[in-house]
Scaffold this motif. Structure first.
Motif, short mmCIF file in Angstrom:
data_model
loop_
_atom_site.label_atom_id
_atom_site.label_comp_id
_atom_site.label_asym_id
_atom_site.label_seq_id
_atom_site.Cartn_x
_atom_site.Cartn_y
_atom_site.Cartn_z
N GLN A 1 -19.62 -30.51 -65.85
CA GLN A 1 -20.27 -31.47 -64.95
C GLN A 1 -20.51 -32.82 -65.62
O GLN A 1 -20.60 -33.84 -64.94
CB GLN A 1 -21.58 -30.89 -64.43
CG GLN A 1 -21.40 -29.71 -63.50
CD GLN A 1 -22.70 -28.99 -63.21
OE1 GLN A 1 -23.61 -28.93 -64.06
NE2 GLN A 1 -22.82 -28.43 -62.01
N ARG A 2 -20.60 -32.82 -66.95
CA ARG A 2 -20.83 -34.07 -67.66
C ARG A 2 -19.55 -34.89 -67.83
O ARG A 2 -19.61 -36.08 -68.12
CB ARG A 2 -21.43 -33.80 -69.05
CG ARG A 2 -22.81 -33.18 -69.01
CD ARG A 2 -23.53 -33.31 -70.34
NE ARG A 2 -22.81 -32.76 -71.47
CZ ARG A 2 -22.88 -31.49 -71.86
NH1 ARG A 2 -23.65 -30.64 -71.18
NH2 ARG A 2 -22.19 -31.05 -72.90
N LEU A 3 -18.41 -34.25 -67.66
CA LEU A 3 -17.14 -34.96 -67.84
C LEU A 3 -16.95 -36.04 -66.77
O LEU A 3 -17.22 -35.82 -65.59
CB LEU A 3 -15.96 -33.99 -67.77
CG LEU A 3 -15.78 -33.01 -68.92
CD1 LEU A 3 -14.68 -32.02 -68.58
CD2 LEU A 3 -15.46 -33.75 -70.21
N GLU A 4 -16.45 -37.20 -67.19
CA GLU A 4 -16.16 -38.27 -66.24
C GLU A 4 -14.72 -38.21 -65.76
O GLU A 4 -14.37 -38.84 -64.76
CB GLU A 4 -16.44 -39.63 -66.90
CG GLU A 4 -17.92 -39.83 -67.23
CD GLU A 4 -18.19 -41.19 -67.83
OE1 GLU A 4 -17.21 -41.97 -68.03
OE2 GLU A 4 -19.36 -41.49 -68.10
N GLN A 5 -13.88 -37.45 -66.47
CA GLN A 5 -12.49 -37.27 -66.08
C GLN A 5 -12.02 -35.92 -66.61
O GLN A 5 -12.66 -35.35 -67.48
CB GLN A 5 -11.62 -38.41 -66.61
CG GLN A 5 -11.80 -38.70 -68.09
CD GLN A 5 -11.15 -40.02 -68.49
OE1 GLN A 5 -10.06 -40.34 -68.02
NE2 GLN A 5 -11.80 -40.76 -69.36
N PRO A 6 -10.95 -35.37 -66.04
CA PRO A 6 -10.49 -34.05 -66.49
C PRO A 6 -10.29 -33.99 -68.00
O PRO A 6 -9.88 -34.96 -68.63
CB PRO A 6 -9.17 -33.87 -65.73
CG PRO A 6 -9.36 -34.68 -64.48
CD PRO A 6 -10.15 -35.88 -64.91
N ASP B 1 -10.44 -29.08 -63.62
CA ASP B 1 -11.06 -30.14 -64.43
C ASP B 1 -10.53 -30.18 -65.86
O ASP B 1 -11.13 -30.79 -66.74
CB ASP B 1 -12.59 -30.01 -64.44
CG ASP B 1 -13.07 -28.58 -64.65
OD1 ASP B 1 -12.25 -27.73 -65.03
OD2 ASP B 1 -14.27 -28.32 -64.43
N VAL B 2 -9.39 -29.53 -66.09
CA VAL B 2 -8.69 -29.64 -67.37
C VAL B 2 -7.35 -30.32 -67.12
O VAL B 2 -6.51 -29.81 -66.38
CB VAL B 2 -8.48 -28.25 -68.02
CG1 VAL B 2 -7.59 -28.36 -69.25
CG2 VAL B 2 -9.82 -27.63 -68.39
N ALA B 3 -7.17 -31.48 -67.74
CA ALA B 3 -5.94 -32.24 -67.52
C ALA B 3 -4.79 -31.67 -68.34
O ALA B 3 -3.66 -31.56 -67.86
CB ALA B 3 -6.15 -33.70 -67.90
N ARG B 4 -5.09 -31.27 -69.60
CA ARG B 4 -4.03 -30.83 -70.49
C ARG B 4 -4.61 -29.94 -71.58
O ARG B 4 -5.74 -30.13 -72.02
CB ARG B 4 -3.32 -32.03 -71.11
CG ARG B 4 -2.16 -31.69 -72.01
CD ARG B 4 -1.25 -32.89 -72.22
NE ARG B 4 -1.98 -34.14 -72.31
CZ ARG B 4 -1.43 -35.34 -72.36
NH1 ARG B 4 -0.12 -35.45 -72.28
NH2 ARG B 4 -2.16 -36.43 -72.45
N PRO C 1 -18.37 -36.77 -73.57
CA PRO C 1 -18.80 -35.38 -73.78
C PRO C 1 -17.73 -34.63 -74.56
O PRO C 1 -16.54 -34.70 -74.25
CB PRO C 1 -18.94 -34.84 -72.35
CG PRO C 1 -19.21 -36.05 -71.52
CD PRO C 1 -18.38 -37.13 -72.15
N CYS C 2 -18.16 -33.89 -75.57
CA CYS C 2 -17.21 -33.30 -76.50
C CYS C 2 -17.79 -31.99 -77.03
O CYS C 2 -18.87 -31.99 -77.63
CB CYS C 2 -16.95 -34.28 -77.63
SG CYS C 2 -15.83 -33.71 -78.89
N GLN C 3 -17.07 -30.89 -76.79
CA GLN C 3 -17.49 -29.58 -77.29
C GLN C 3 -16.49 -29.12 -78.37
O GLN C 3 -15.29 -29.15 -78.13
CB GLN C 3 -17.54 -28.55 -76.17
CG GLN C 3 -18.44 -28.90 -74.98
CD GLN C 3 -19.91 -28.76 -75.28
OE1 GLN C 3 -20.53 -29.70 -75.75
NE2 GLN C 3 -20.47 -27.60 -74.99
#
Length: 254
Positions: free
Chosen positions: A5-10, A35-38, A143-145
């Motif tokens: 939810q914190r992501l601004e783009q996939p 919500d995962v681009a690649r 956002p980075c995990q």
């Protein structure tokens, strides 16, 4: 608010150890998300791995296979930078319990210098080198995990049985390395969250020689373990960076 939810783009995600059972399952589940681009699927021999090739046929350019050995001199960040300016998710799903010399020692008499070093390189050094090499794509304001597979047996406070010297020592070292990295990365990216994750006993090559005494309900399929770990990871926030969690979402004592 979850990580997704914190992501601004996939998300741009990288999974190291993608040719292993759990790493492959993580790739599959990430690719199933809109919500995962690649997903960058990395391992020493990712580009020729049959299961990854099959996954690539299903998902096309959303899956990028990349041969990578973090223990070798490489500039992987530069290779990825041509395709993406950032990484939102970095998962290290590799590990070694028994190898050419590493063993699950039952006593001090079985401890061997070469085995200890092999375990330390695979379980502690490799994940930290991977994070170091990818730091240029992790720093920023996004956002980075970042997570690596640890193990409950790496907990000093939870050690009541002894044994497995090399593996326990290497995972304890990994935990300390991740804790250090979390402090540094928090300065480079305030939205970063670095985690050590315990997946439980998963039906993979690593655990197979030791499954005889594992209750059926405590032996997880790679798909189930991957699902649980992604749920735990998504729930963690930057305020929890540098912490250690199990597959149930419970903190693990250091």
């Amino acid at each position: 608010m979850t990580f997704w939810q914190r992501l601004e783009q996939p998300a741009q995600a990288l999974v190291y150890g993608a040719t292993g059972g759990l790493g492959l399952a993580l790739c599959e589940q990430l690719l199933a998300r809109d919500d995962v681009a690649r997903v960058w699927a990395c391992a020493r021999h990712a580009e020729t791995h049959e299961a990854l090739a099959a996954l690539a046929r299903r998902h096309g350019p959303r899956l990028c296979r990349l041969d990578l050995d973090p223990l070798a001199a490489t500039d992987v960040a530069a290779r990825l930078a041509a395709e993406t300016p950032r990484l939102d998710l970095l998962l290290c799903a590799s590990g070694l319990l028994q190898g050419e010399r590493a063993r699950a020692e039952k006593s001090l008499a079985q401890v061997d210098q070469a085995g200890l070093l092999e375990s330390y390189l695979a379980n502690a050094v490799l994940p930290l080198l991977l994070i170091r090499q990818l730091t240029p794509l992790l720093k920023g304001q996004h956002p980075c995990q970042i997570a690596a597979l640890s193990a409950r047996v790496g907990s000093i406070g939870d050690n009541h049985l002894g044994g497995w010297y090399g593996y326990r020592m290497a995972k304890a070292a990994l935990n300390q390395g991740l804790r250090c990295a979390s402090i540094e990365l928090a300065r480079l990216n305030p939205q970063s969250c670095v985690l050590a994750l315990h997946p439980g006993t998963t039906d993979t090559a690593l655990s197979r020689p030791f499954q005889a005494r594992v209750p059926v309900d405590k032996l997880f399929t790679p798909a189930y373990a991957a699902e649980r770990l992604l749920e735990v990871l998504a729930a963690r926030t930057p305020a929890e960076t540098g912490s250690f969690w199990d597959w149930q979402g419970h903190p693990v004592v250091w």
